[in-house]
Design an enzyme around this catalytic site. Structure first.
Site, PDB file in Angstrom:
ATOM      1  NE  ARG A 144      16.784   3.749 -43.843  1.00  0.00           N
ATOM      2  CZ  ARG A 144      15.608   4.548 -43.430  1.00  0.00           C
ATOM      3  NH1 ARG A 144      15.290   5.064 -42.604  1.00  0.00           N
ATOM      4  NH2 ARG A 144      14.483   4.112 -44.286  1.00  0.00           N
ATOM      5  CB  THR A 417      11.866  10.830 -37.829  1.00  0.00           C
ATOM      6  OG1 THR A 417      13.213  11.023 -37.369  1.00  0.00           O
ATOM      7  CG2 THR A 417      11.893  11.612 -39.159  1.00  0.00           C
ATOM      8  CB  THR A 435      13.721   8.004 -37.928  1.00  0.00           C
ATOM      9  OG1 THR A 435      12.132   7.551 -38.293  1.00  0.00           O
ATOM     10  CG2 THR A 435      14.631   7.142 -38.739  1.00  0.00           C
ATOM     11  CD  GLU A 437       8.309   4.651 -40.836  1.00  0.00           C
ATOM     12  OE1 GLU A 437       9.045   5.609 -41.264  1.00  0.00           O
ATOM     13  OE2 GLU A 437       7.040   4.515 -41.317  1.00  0.00           O
ATOM     14  CD  GLU A 456      13.480   3.855 -39.825  1.00  0.00           C
ATOM     15  OE1 GLU A 456      12.876   4.748 -40.816  1.00  0.00           O
ATOM     16  OE2 GLU A 456      13.268   4.094 -38.824  1.00  0.00           O
ATOM     17  CB  SER A 478      15.711   7.151 -45.844  1.00  0.00           C
ATOM     18  OG  SER A 478      15.315   7.924 -44.912  1.00  0.00           O
ATOM     19  CB  SER A 479      11.740  10.408 -47.433  1.00  0.00           C
ATOM     20  OG  SER A 479      11.140   9.535 -48.122  1.00  0.00           O
ATOM     21  N   GLY A 499       8.484  13.478 -41.091  1.00  0.00           N
ATOM     22  CA  GLY A 499       7.228  13.720 -42.001  1.00  0.00           C
ATOM     23  C   GLY A 499       7.197  12.612 -42.927  1.00  0.00           C
ATOM     24  N   GLY A 500       8.152  11.409 -43.171  1.00  0.00           N
ATOM     25  CA  GLY A 500       7.956  10.526 -44.210  1.00  0.00           C
ATOM     26  C   GLY A 500       8.246  11.038 -45.356  1.00  0.00           C
TER      27      GLY A 500
END
Ligand code: GLU
Length: 604
Positions: A144, A417, A435, A437, A456, A478-479, A499-500
């Site tokens: 990350r 992503t 990703t 973002e 991000e 993050s998701s 997909g966020g």
């Protein structure tokens, strides 16, 4: 899918994504002999063997008997599922040569940097969940992005305008992907760095065929591109690349060669790092708070123990904080188990209601408690406690929505992503979500280096005060939900999605459809899903029946008028020695299976 078969092109294709998705889904249904009118009944049947020939990977062909390509395929000795047939082909070749799942995953990510630069790349970060068969353990390679060591909670306290923040230096986190790939390769891989980066270099240098999705993302993101990005995504005549064109990216080939020669140091130290830092500074509003060369040289991944939760007769395993994803997936699935969701028809208002109410509840906890656990004490055990989840499920009833009651219906967090999965013949498994973002990240390419920088850090709250406020060297919440479902300690199903915030919805519903409704891997990802979050508002995939939507509206939910496209899920199931890979047909994804001796079952 060929250029001419693409339903978007056939329709003149400038509509919104929801429309094009509908058209694509209908095209698949009709290719499978299912009338569009049948959408409301039964699970859509997508042609599993609808495979795309791969012509950009020397030595690989879907016609070779050891490989099987398609939306859903089975094999005994290896399986890959990605959004990109080229990346899947490269990875399958590595499996054939004796490389393991981690080798294949590393090669995939380097290729996606070249062929699908809108969704992920070396300018971003991600989470790789690895089941290592030798040690019989699951670990998460956490790459990350981090804020600068000088960032403050007021990082975004200028005007709080998300649309402007996304293109600033403040949005650009220290990229983690290269460190993640090199760490994973050294820790679990068996192939040389040269072998795993070579395919990406060759594709960047010699060219690859632009697919419809990349062409669309290039055309739709020119507003945020800097000159270097415009130049890289244009041909020799200065025209933006279109579907079917052969695109080269020699700058990226050079950067990848530098990494190939020097390892991660070729990215985090020296001239590439200096150029990254200069580009970030150029777009900074406060140069003292953004990522610099010192941050780049200090960056390292963490190796995290996964979050785990018993669910039904399996165990849900995935990336822990700073991703909220797998924890929320587990919370929702356990609540749905308590609510006995499987008693209700797969397309019923009752099922969608229980899903929405469970998400509202879990999402409220996400916003209240979750953040980077190096900075905040996240009560994961308490949130996953059965008594707690039962108490969250208890107030849920039919006839009325109980959770969100305000009109502050937000749009959710936009972003996109890529997710891919690999399992090899030894049983090693990788579930990896990666990703930059948003599509095309910040839109700012490092001049002369051929890759885009992420944005991000917009995943932080833009106001200070909460567990996900920005801070020095902190990672934004993050998701992303790379998950492995384990049975008796062995991987049985991998899943994840872009997909966020919708990542969580897309991922848990594919698991729910597989385990609670008994669908095949492909059906589990094509069965229509819904998406919501703590503010309420329901987005829905084509195929959610109008009667169910009407009932949801009567019960107080805010249901969108038009369908959306929820996620892009890639999965692999491993059962009784058979691997089944499935790739989401809403883009060009392809699963590729490998059999050493086609027609015979492997026994070692
Ligand atoms: N930035 C998102 C997250 O970490 C991922 C990008 C996406 O939205 O797909 O949750």
């Amino acid at each position: 899918m060929s250029r001419d078969d693409n339903p978007r092109r056939a329709e003149g294709q400038t509509g919104k994504r929801a429309t094009s998705s509908r058209l694509r889904r209908r095209a698949f249904l009709s290719s499978a002999g299912v009338a569009a009118g049948a959408l409301a009944f039964g699970t859509p049947t997508v042609a599993a063997d609808d495979y795309q020939p791969v012509t950009d990977v020397p030595g690989f062909s879907c016609d070779q008997p050891q490989f099987t390509c398609g939306r859903e395929v089975t094999a005994a000795d290896g399986m890959v599922s990605t959004v990109d047939p080229i990346a899947s082909g490269v990875a399958a070749q590595i499996l054939r040569e004796g490389g393991n799942a981690i080798d294949a995953a590393v090669a995939i990510q380097y290729v996606l940097t070249v062929t699908q630069p809108h969704g992920s790349g070396i300018g971003g970060g991600g989470f790789m969940v690895v089941y290592d068969a030798d040690s019989d353990t699951v670990e998460c390679v956490n790459s990350r992005e981090r804020a600068s060591q000088t960032a403050s909670p007021e990082l975004y306290h200028y005007d709080g305008e998300y649309d402007q923040d996304i293109e600033t230096g403040e949005a650009m986190g220290t990229p983690g992907t290269v460190k993640g790939l090199e760490t994973a390769r050294e820790r679990y891989g068996s192939c040389s760095r040269r072998r795993l980066i070579d395919p990406a270099i060759r594709l960047a240098r010699d060219g690859f065929t632009v697919d419809w999705f990349l062409a669309e993302e290039i055309a739709e993101n020119t507003d945020k591109f800097n000159d270097a990005a415009i130049e890289t995504y244009s041909d020799d005549q200065g025209n933006l690349y279109e579907e079917g064109d052969t695109m080269t990216n020699p700058d990226l080939a050079d950067t990848l060669e530098c990494i190939q020669r020097r390892g991660a140091d070729g990215f985090y130290e020296g001239p590439v790092a200096a150029d990254i830092a200069a580009t970030i500074r150029e777009y900074a509003r406060d140069p003292d708070q953004v990522v610099d060369e010192d941050d780049l040289s200090r960056y390292d991944v963490t190796i995290d123990d996964p979050v785990r939760k018993e669910w039904r007769d399996v165990e849900l395993v995935g990336q822990p904080m700073p991703s909220s994803g797998p924890t929320v997936v587990a919370m929702v699935l356990r609540m749905l188990e308590f609510l006995e969701v499987e008693e209700y028809d797969i397309r019923s208002a009752e099922k969608y209601h229980l899903i929405a109410e469970s998400i509202y509840s879990a999402w409220a906890d996400r916003m209240e408690y979750m953040g980077d656990d190096e900075f905040v004490d996240v009560p994961v055990d308490a949130l996953l406690d059965d008594d707690y989840l039962q108490s969250r499920a208890d107030p849920i009833e039919f006839g009325e929505t109980v959770f969100p009651d305000d009109d502050e219906m937000g749009p959710g967090q936009p972003g996109e992503t890529t997710h891919f999965s690999v399992i090899d013949k030894w049983g090693n498994a990788v579930s990896y979500t990666s990703t930059i973002e948003q599509f095309m990240g910040s839109g700012k390419m490092v001049p002369g280096r051929g890759f885009l920088l992420n944005n991000e850090l917009t995943d932080f709250d833009d106001e200070p005060g909460g567990p996900n406020e920005p801070d020095a060297w902190k990672r934004p919440l993050s998701s992303m939900s790379p998950m492995i479902v384990m049975r008796d300690g062995k991987p049985e199903f991998t899943a994840g999605s872009p997909g966020g915030w919708a990542i969580v919805s897309a991922t848990f519903q594919s698991i729910l459809h597989r385990y609670d409704y008994g669908l095949s891997p492909l059906e589990s990802i094509t069965e229509p899903s819904i998406y919501t979050h703590h503010f309420g508002g329901i987005e829905w995939d084509e195929g959610v029946p109008s009667e169910a939507r009407d009932t949801l509206t009567k019960w107080g939910h805010e249901v969108d008028d038009e369908p959306s496209e929820i996620g892009n899920v890639q999965v692999i199931a491993s059962e009784d020695g058979v691997l089944t890979g499935a790739a989401d047909p809403n883009r060009d994804g392809q699963a590729v299976g490998f059999d050493r001796a086609p027609g015979q079952r492997s026994d070692d």
